[in-house]
Write an enzyme that holds these catalytic residues in place. Structure first.
Site, PDB file in Angstrom:
ATOM      1  CB  THR A  69      -1.004  -0.061   1.177  1.00 23.57           C
ATOM      2  OG1 THR A  69      -1.950   1.001   1.033  1.00 23.57           O
ATOM      3  CG2 THR A  69      -0.317   0.019   2.525  1.00 23.57           C
ATOM      4  CE  LYS A  73      -2.176   0.197  -3.477  1.00 21.23           C
ATOM      5  NZ  LYS A  73      -3.567   0.522  -3.833  1.00 21.23           N
ATOM      6  CG  ASP A 109      -6.516  -1.937  -5.408  1.00 22.11           C
ATOM      7  OD1 ASP A 109      -6.935  -2.560  -4.422  1.00 22.11           O
ATOM      8  OD2 ASP A 109      -5.576  -1.119  -5.353  1.00 22.11           O
TER       9      ASP A 109
HETATM   10  P1  NDP Z   1      -5.102   9.157  -5.354  1.00 20.17           P
HETATM   11  O1  NDP Z   1      -4.559  10.146  -4.385  1.00 20.17           O
HETATM   12  O2  NDP Z   1      -4.182   8.419  -6.259  1.00 20.17           O
HETATM   13  O3  NDP Z   1      -6.194   9.899  -6.311  1.00 20.17           O
HETATM   14  C1  NDP Z   1      -7.207  10.711  -5.747  1.00 20.17           C
HETATM   15  C2  NDP Z   1      -8.129  11.203  -6.844  1.00 20.17           C
HETATM   16  O4  NDP Z   1      -9.186  11.922  -6.218  1.00 20.17           O
HETATM   17  C3  NDP Z   1      -7.477  12.155  -7.852  1.00 20.17           C
HETATM   18  O5  NDP Z   1      -8.046  11.945  -9.117  1.00 20.17           O
HETATM   19  C4  NDP Z   1      -7.878  13.538  -7.291  1.00 20.17           C
HETATM   20  O6  NDP Z   1      -7.962  14.529  -8.291  1.00 20.17           O
HETATM   21  C5  NDP Z   1      -9.267  13.226  -6.807  1.00 20.17           C
HETATM   22  N1  NDP Z   1      -9.727  14.160  -5.763  1.00 20.17           N
HETATM   23  C6  NDP Z   1      -9.366  14.181  -4.455  1.00 20.17           C
HETATM   24  N2  NDP Z   1     -10.018  15.170  -3.811  1.00 20.17           N
HETATM   25  C7  NDP Z   1     -10.804  15.792  -4.745  1.00 20.17           C
HETATM   26  C8  NDP Z   1     -11.714  16.882  -4.701  1.00 20.17           C
HETATM   27  N3  NDP Z   1     -11.969  17.532  -3.561  1.00 20.17           N
HETATM   28  N4  NDP Z   1     -12.358  17.236  -5.860  1.00 20.17           N
HETATM   29  C9  NDP Z   1     -12.131  16.569  -7.008  1.00 20.17           C
HETATM   30  N5  NDP Z   1     -11.267  15.525  -7.104  1.00 20.17           N
HETATM   31  C10 NDP Z   1     -10.615  15.145  -5.992  1.00 20.17           C
HETATM   32  O7  NDP Z   1      -5.954   8.143  -4.440  1.00 20.17           O
HETATM   33  P2  NDP Z   1      -6.371   6.643  -4.821  1.00 20.17           P
HETATM   34  O8  NDP Z   1      -6.849   6.629  -6.225  1.00 20.17           O
HETATM   35  O9  NDP Z   1      -5.305   5.714  -4.401  1.00 20.17           O
HETATM   36  O10 NDP Z   1      -7.599   6.403  -3.819  1.00 20.17           O
HETATM   37  C11 NDP Z   1      -8.823   7.065  -4.023  1.00 20.17           C
HETATM   38  C12 NDP Z   1      -9.843   6.493  -3.073  1.00 20.17           C
HETATM   39  O11 NDP Z   1     -10.078   5.124  -3.414  1.00 20.17           O
HETATM   40  C13 NDP Z   1      -9.399   6.505  -1.606  1.00 20.17           C
HETATM   41  O12 NDP Z   1     -10.483   6.994  -0.839  1.00 20.17           O
HETATM   42  C14 NDP Z   1      -9.154   5.049  -1.301  1.00 20.17           C
HETATM   43  O13 NDP Z   1      -9.459   4.745   0.047  1.00 20.17           O
HETATM   44  C15 NDP Z   1     -10.139   4.361  -2.221  1.00 20.17           C
HETATM   45  N6  NDP Z   1      -9.776   2.995  -2.553  1.00 20.17           N
HETATM   46  C16 NDP Z   1     -10.682   2.023  -2.294  1.00 20.17           C
HETATM   47  C17 NDP Z   1     -10.398   0.718  -2.574  1.00 20.17           C
HETATM   48  C18 NDP Z   1     -11.408  -0.320  -2.252  1.00 20.17           C
HETATM   49  O14 NDP Z   1     -11.057  -1.510  -2.340  1.00 20.17           O
HETATM   50  N7  NDP Z   1     -12.642   0.034  -1.930  1.00 20.17           N
HETATM   51  C19 NDP Z   1      -9.116   0.308  -3.171  1.00 20.17           C
HETATM   52  C20 NDP Z   1      -8.230   1.422  -3.460  1.00 20.17           C
HETATM   53  C21 NDP Z   1      -8.558   2.708  -3.135  1.00 20.17           C
HETATM   54  P3  NDP Z   1      -6.648  15.351  -8.789  1.00 20.17           P
HETATM   55  O15 NDP Z   1      -5.906  14.428  -9.726  1.00 20.17           O
HETATM   56  O16 NDP Z   1      -7.228  16.531  -9.490  1.00 20.17           O
HETATM   57  O17 NDP Z   1      -5.882  15.690  -7.566  1.00 20.17           O
END
Ligand code: NDP
Length: 288
Positions: A69, A73, A109
């Site tokens: 994690t 990754k 995932d």
């Molecule tokens: P990342 O940090 O890699 O990506 C986050 C994404 O969210 C980016 O696209 C970011 O946009 C966007 N974002 C965050 N805040 C905002 C906001 N206020 N407005 C608009 N866009 C926003 O995180 P991950 O992809 O690794 O994880 C994302 C979520 O997925 C987490 O909550 C994690 O817990 C969950 N998850 C769940 C899993 C499951 O099995 N259920 C497995 C893996 C993850 P920008 O690029 O513009 O910053």
């Protein structure tokens, strides 16, 4: 004659930093207990500069595998003997499995999401139009699997172009799906031909549990399937709004359980006791 005692445990776990609050241990240990397996899952704090030594440690101690994690990754790829096609496309590994002396990188995932979509929501993405909010690691894993499963079109809706454009290019260059980038600078209206809408952003994650993505909720229609990645709490305001509009909803708990169940099978060779794992994790999160 009675069998010789065998007190040796098979070892798996997770490398992370921080790692103390990672709850995967709860469902994996519940799975081992349900099948009577003498396996242990360990949450192991590994600093970025120690990752190579930690992977050597896996080899030396004959671990059967490991989850990776944040922040490992991507970095872990360089220490592995081989990487599955989909994980290589994503550029990220969340599960390492052992094949003889070799350590193989996988990513469960997106596979977990796909299985939850198929089994919990009864939806096959083949030929469907998918709208994805976000372009981070979760979006990358989920969209690669959706594209490989035959989704016809994937829109990536994201604030920052620098994360979304490489993902769109990756999907268009390596899969049969057609992907497009939609800048997310104003309230986003869901196109009426959307079959599946997925929030992959961290909006709504604890402690910000009342936050929801900035979209026009009136454009969610009955017949759409609306999914969230947030596993805790799984019933998010985003899903509540979708359900109010008559959409079918799928929460992130199912994705989390299924990605763990797929890793369980890769490691142990046994079909995972998915319901025992789901029950344990739901209890940990205080949901039924
Ligand atoms: P990342 O940090 O890699 O990506 C986050 C994404 O969210 C980016 O696209 C970011 O946009 C966007 N974002 C965050 N805040 C905002 C906001 N206020 N407005 C608009 N866009 C926003 O995180 P991950 O992809 O690794 O994880 C994302 C979520 O997925 C987490 O909550 C994690 O817990 C969950 N998850 C769940 C899993 C499951 O099995 N259920 C497995 C893996 C993850 P920008 O690029 O513009 O910053």
């Amino acid at each position: 004659m009675a069998d010789e005692p065998n007190y040796k445990s098979e070892l798996v776990g997770v490398f992370g930093h921080p790692v103390a609050e990672n709850p995967t241990i709860v469902m994996q240990e519940a799975g081992f207990a349900a099948l009577g397996l003498n396996w242990r899952y360990l949450n192991i704090e590994v600093l970025p500069e120690d990752l190579g030594a930690a992977v050597q440690g896996l080899r030396a101690m004959n671990f059967q595998g490991i989850n990776c994690t944040i922040p490992h990754k991507v970095a872990v790829l360089q220490y592995l003997d081989d990487v599955s096609t989909d994980a290589r496309l994503m550029g990220a590994v969340n599960t390492v499995r052992r094949d003889g002396k070799h350590l193989i990188g996988e990513n469960t995932d997106g596979k977990g999401f796909l299985r939850s979509l198929r089994e919990d929501a009864g939806v096959d993405p083949s030929g469907l139009r998918i709208v994805v909010l976000g372009a981070g690691g979760a979006a990358r894993a989920m969209t690669v699997e959706l594209a490989l499963a035959g989704a016809s079109h994937i829109s990536i809706v994201n604030r920052s172009a620098d994360r979304a454009r490489p993902l769109v290019a990756l999907l268009n260059d390596n899969t049969p799906t057609q992907a497009t980038y939609v800048p997310w600078d104003v309230i986003f209206a869901i196109p009426s031909d959307t079959h599946v809408l997925v929030n992959t952003t961290s909006i709504g994650l604890y402690p910000n549990v009342t936050d929801k993505p900035n979209i026009d909720y009136a454009t969610i229609k009955p017949g759409m399937v609306v999914c969230d990645v947030i596993p805790n709490p799984p019933q998010t305001p985003f899903l509540d709004e979708a359900a109010k509009r008559g959409a079918r909803t799928l929460d992130g708990l199912g994705m989390l359980v299924n990605q763990g169940a797929i890793a369980f099978k890769m490691w142990t060779g046994h079909d995972a006791p998915v319901e025992a794992m789901r029950t344990a994790l739901a209890a940990e999160f205080g949901v039924s």
